[in-house]
Design a protein around this motif. Structure first.
Motif, PDB file in Angstrom:
ATOM      1  N   THR B  23      40.595  26.326 -38.809  1.00 25.08           N
ATOM      2  CA  THR B  23      41.120  27.298 -39.762  1.00 25.08           C
ATOM      3  C   THR B  23      40.968  26.714 -41.152  1.00 25.08           C
ATOM      4  OG1 THR B  23      43.386  26.452 -39.761  1.00 25.08           O
ATOM      5  CG2 THR B  23      42.832  28.111 -38.119  1.00 25.08           C
ATOM      6  N   LEU B  26      44.390  28.985 -44.100  1.00 22.59           N
ATOM      7  CA  LEU B  26      45.027  30.145 -43.470  1.00 22.59           C
ATOM      8  C   LEU B  26      46.413  30.381 -44.075  1.00 22.59           C
ATOM      9  CD1 LEU B  26      44.151  31.935 -40.945  1.00 22.59           C
ATOM     10  CD2 LEU B  26      46.040  30.794 -39.808  1.00 22.59           C
ATOM     11  N   SER B  40      44.856  24.277 -42.896  1.00 20.38           N
ATOM     12  CA  SER B  40      43.453  23.975 -42.615  1.00 20.38           C
ATOM     13  C   SER B  40      43.409  22.918 -41.523  1.00 20.38           C
ATOM     14  CB  SER B  40      42.749  23.461 -43.873  1.00 20.38           C
ATOM     15  OG  SER B  40      42.835  24.433 -44.886  1.00 20.38           O
ATOM     16  N   TYR B  62      51.518  30.665 -36.893  1.00 18.72           N
ATOM     17  CA  TYR B  62      50.150  30.159 -37.017  1.00 18.72           C
ATOM     18  C   TYR B  62      49.380  30.388 -35.721  1.00 18.72           C
ATOM     19  CZ  TYR B  62      46.360  26.798 -37.566  1.00 18.72           C
ATOM     20  OH  TYR B  62      45.133  26.208 -37.627  1.00 18.72           O
ATOM     21  N   LEU B  66      45.791  32.965 -34.495  1.00 12.62           N
ATOM     22  CA  LEU B  66      44.488  32.483 -34.033  1.00 12.62           C
ATOM     23  C   LEU B  66      43.761  33.494 -33.149  1.00 12.62           C
ATOM     24  CD1 LEU B  66      45.222  28.704 -33.314  1.00 12.62           C
ATOM     25  CD2 LEU B  66      44.207  29.745 -35.344  1.00 12.62           C
ATOM     26  N   LYS B  79      40.237  31.793 -43.412  1.00 12.91           N
ATOM     27  CA  LYS B  79      39.197  31.887 -42.390  1.00 12.91           C
ATOM     28  C   LYS B  79      39.637  31.233 -41.104  1.00 12.91           C
ATOM     29  CE  LYS B  79      35.040  32.099 -45.178  1.00 12.91           C
ATOM     30  NZ  LYS B  79      33.966  31.310 -45.765  1.00 12.91           N
ATOM     31  N   ILE B  80      39.237  31.850 -39.968  1.00 10.62           N
ATOM     32  CA  ILE B  80      39.400  31.218 -38.667  1.00 10.62           C
ATOM     33  C   ILE B  80      37.993  31.153 -38.079  1.00 10.62           C
ATOM     34  CG2 ILE B  80      40.487  31.356 -36.398  1.00 10.62           C
ATOM     35  CD1 ILE B  80      42.578  33.255 -37.672  1.00 10.62           C
ATOM     36  N   ASP B  86      33.627  33.915 -38.533  1.00  6.32           N
ATOM     37  CA  ASP B  86      34.983  34.032 -39.044  1.00  6.32           C
ATOM     38  C   ASP B  86      35.683  35.159 -38.294  1.00  6.32           C
ATOM     39  OD1 ASP B  86      37.345  34.213 -40.359  1.00  6.32           O
ATOM     40  OD2 ASP B  86      36.503  35.034 -42.221  1.00  6.32           O
ATOM     41  N   ASN B  88      38.654  36.035 -38.397  1.00  3.17           N
ATOM     42  CA  ASN B  88      39.714  36.717 -39.147  1.00  3.17           C
ATOM     43  C   ASN B  88      39.145  37.839 -40.016  1.00  3.17           C
ATOM     44  OD1 ASN B  88      42.465  36.997 -39.732  1.00  3.17           O
ATOM     45  ND2 ASN B  88      42.241  35.889 -41.668  1.00  3.17           N
TER      46      ASN B  88
END
Lengths: 295, 265
Positions: B23, B26, B40, B62, B66, B79-80, B86, B88
């Motif tokens: 991540t 985030l 991160s 969190y 995900l 971003k994930i 990505d 997300n």
């Protein structure tokens, strides 16, 4: 007064209140059944009603009540199910949702005579449906919608949120989760709600006097074509129900045995309602136990 | 000002192993409430990573971000990255993501269906109809979740008749049946007794050979027993991320030290 004393007094008062309610119920049920049951004969259940002579029955009225109930549920169940799913699963918490909820509350507190007169003006006169089973079923739908929506919504809400999350977390869509997981889990409650609302519809009279009418024309129980005017399935024919018949016998009945027919018919009505209520419980319990595996 | 300073000191390592998920910055907002700041992290493949921290530290928030379980509840920014995509991003198919990144919840939530149907419901929805394949998936996933021997005699029994520990292993099996790649667990053993907890932990240690596991836990012994890496969350910030042995034996951030010593939380 010590707390033990006040507790004792409160318990006694509450018990008296409960006893009072139960006594009223027993008195009403007992009176109806004791006066009515002796008149419930095979003849009463299988003969057409008479307008002037003695010896009439309630065959057509009994059938009309059931037929009207089936038609009402056919119209009101899908509508209520959709509305309840929307309210329970999709509706955002905003002014529109609270407006819908308030409308449903208002609809549920409308007097049934008002619903009946409204149905008379709109469906019987304006849409030219005439005094018919269809007009009656639509009027009863108005009546039934709030009750059904609320009971279905309650059953959906009773399914834990975690079931919904489980479905979503498996990559299922919202709708698949609702259809495959939430609705089956809510089924016992939904069925109970349907049966209980059926009892209310079955006993309703005022909304039907102006819509389904007060006459029970002779129909043929062997004619299965619903489009034929003399078929028992024709939804456009007038249809006096059991509850309306009881009302009519007691207000304008001129047959010499009006009192005994009315008593018998009332006993039949009460018995049918009892069957509805008891089966609602039995089916609900049965499905719950089947679903949860506690046998 | 004191309060801001505790977030200034962080210690975040990047594991050597290839990452399954990373991540990047985030952030999670519940309305105006900024629940997660700048997380991160990089989760290595085929390892167990534990997320620890006090209640309200943002670790569950969190975790749920995900696989996009927070979509309807919160705004997730940043971003994930998963296999170079990505996930997300708004145009990503969330249903597809959740098939790759499964989730097990704090309270066991089996469906009110039979044991078999709990496992096959999603598979059928994906269009798998062959009985032999469904049976194979049921058996494999129940074995992976160490539940097969206890339930194999009657798979048509209602899942609601299982004990809490069995129900939770069924939920793990249900997630495994759709063959995910990453398994997210949100305090999966917090409602269970010690014996059931031990079974879940043993199960996870076996599963890690095939899956990447990220687990939120309140139980620090549990984190130290099963995880290779640990992230410490505090008031919506990730303060420390390192190997579990480092976190518990020589934490670099004072707040982490206080937490693992049991001074708060």
């Amino acid at each position: 007064m010590s707390s033990q004393q006040s507790n004792r007094v409160a318990t006694i008062v509450i018990n008296i209140m409960v006893a009072f309610v139960v006594l009223i119920l027993i008195f009403l049920l007992g009176d109806i059944l004791i006066t009515g049951l002796p008149h419930v004969t095979l003849h009463l259940l299988t003969s057409p009603s008479q307008s002037f002579a003695a010896g009439g029955g309630i065959r057509d009225q009994l059938f009309n009540s059931f037929y009207l109930l089936v038609l009402t549920l056919l119209i009101s169940f899908p509508l209520s199910l959709g509305a309840a799913i929307y309210l329970a699963e999709y509706a955002a918490n905003n002014w529109l949702t609270s407006l819908i909820r308030t409308s449903i509350e208002v609809l549920s507190s409308l007097p049934s005579v008002v619903v009946g007169l409204f149905g008379y003006l709109l469906f019987v006169i304006q849409f030219k449906f005439g005094f018919s089973i269809l007009s009656g079923a639509i009027a009863l739908t108005f009546f039934n919608l709030p009750l059904l929506i609320r009971s279905i919504e309650g059953s959906l809400h009773a399914v834990p949120r975690s079931q919904h999350e489980a479905g979503i977390s498996l990559g299922l869509s919202n709708w698949k989760t609702i259809k495959g997981i939430i609705l089956p889990a809510a089924l016992p409650g939904i069925l109970t709600g349907i049966i209980l609302s059926a009892g209310r519809v079955f006993g309703e009279a005022a909304a039907l006097i102006y819509t389904a009418g007060e006459s029970a024309p002779i129909v043929s129980y062997t004619n299965w074509n619903p489009l034929d005017s003399n078929s028992f399935l024709n939804p456009m024919r007038p249809a006096e129900t059991l509850a309306v018949h009881i009302w009519k016998l007691n207000t304008e009945g001129v047959t010499p045995d009006a009192v005994s027919i009315s008593a018998g018919a009332s006993a039949v009505l009460v018995i049918v309602l009892l069957i509805f209520n008891l089966s609602a419980r039995a089916i609900g319990n049965h499905l719950y136990q089947k679903g949860s595996g506690h046998k | 000002m004191e309060n801001n300073n505790i977030f200034a000191k962080t210690h975040l390592v990047t594991p050597q192993e290839p990452p399954a998920i990373t991540t990047d910055n985030l952030q999670v907002y519940y309305g105006d409430n900024h629940a997660m700041h700048d997380a991160s992290l990089s989760f290595p493949e085929h390892q167990i990573t534990a997320l620890i921290g006090a209640s309200g530290s943002g670790k569950s928030t969190y975790l749920r971000s995900l696989n996009r379980m927070n979509d309807d509840l919160a705004t997730v920014k940043g971003k994930i990255m998963y296999h170079g995509i990505d996930i997300n991003a708004s145009d990503v198919n969330v249903y597809e993501i959740r098939r790759h990144i499964g989730m097990v919840f704090q309270l066991p939530n089996p469906f009110a269906k039979s044991i078999r149907e709990n496992l096959t419901f999603a598979l059928k929805a994906y269009g798998i109809k062959k009985k032999s394949e469904l049976d194979e998936r049921v058996e494999t996933s129940l074995k992976e979740a160490a539940l097969w021997d206890e339930v194999k005699d009657n798979l048509n029994r209602s899942a609601l008749s299982l004990s809490g520990g069995q129900a939770q292993r069924l939920c793990i099996a249900r997630s495994l049946a759709i063959k995910p790649d990453v398994l997210l667990l949100d305090e999966p053993a917090s409602a269970l007794d010690p014996i059931s907890t031990a079974k879940i932990e043993a199960t996870l240690l076996k599963l890690v050979k095939k899956y990447t596991i990220i687990i939120v836990t309140h139980n620090m012994q549990q984190a130290s027993r099963i995880s290779k890496y640990t992230a410490f969350f505090h008031l919506g910030h990730v303060l420390e991320f390192d190997t579990t042995s480092h976190i518990f034996q020589e934490p670099q951030v004072p707040v982490t030290r206080d937490y693992v010593l049991g001074n708060f939380g």
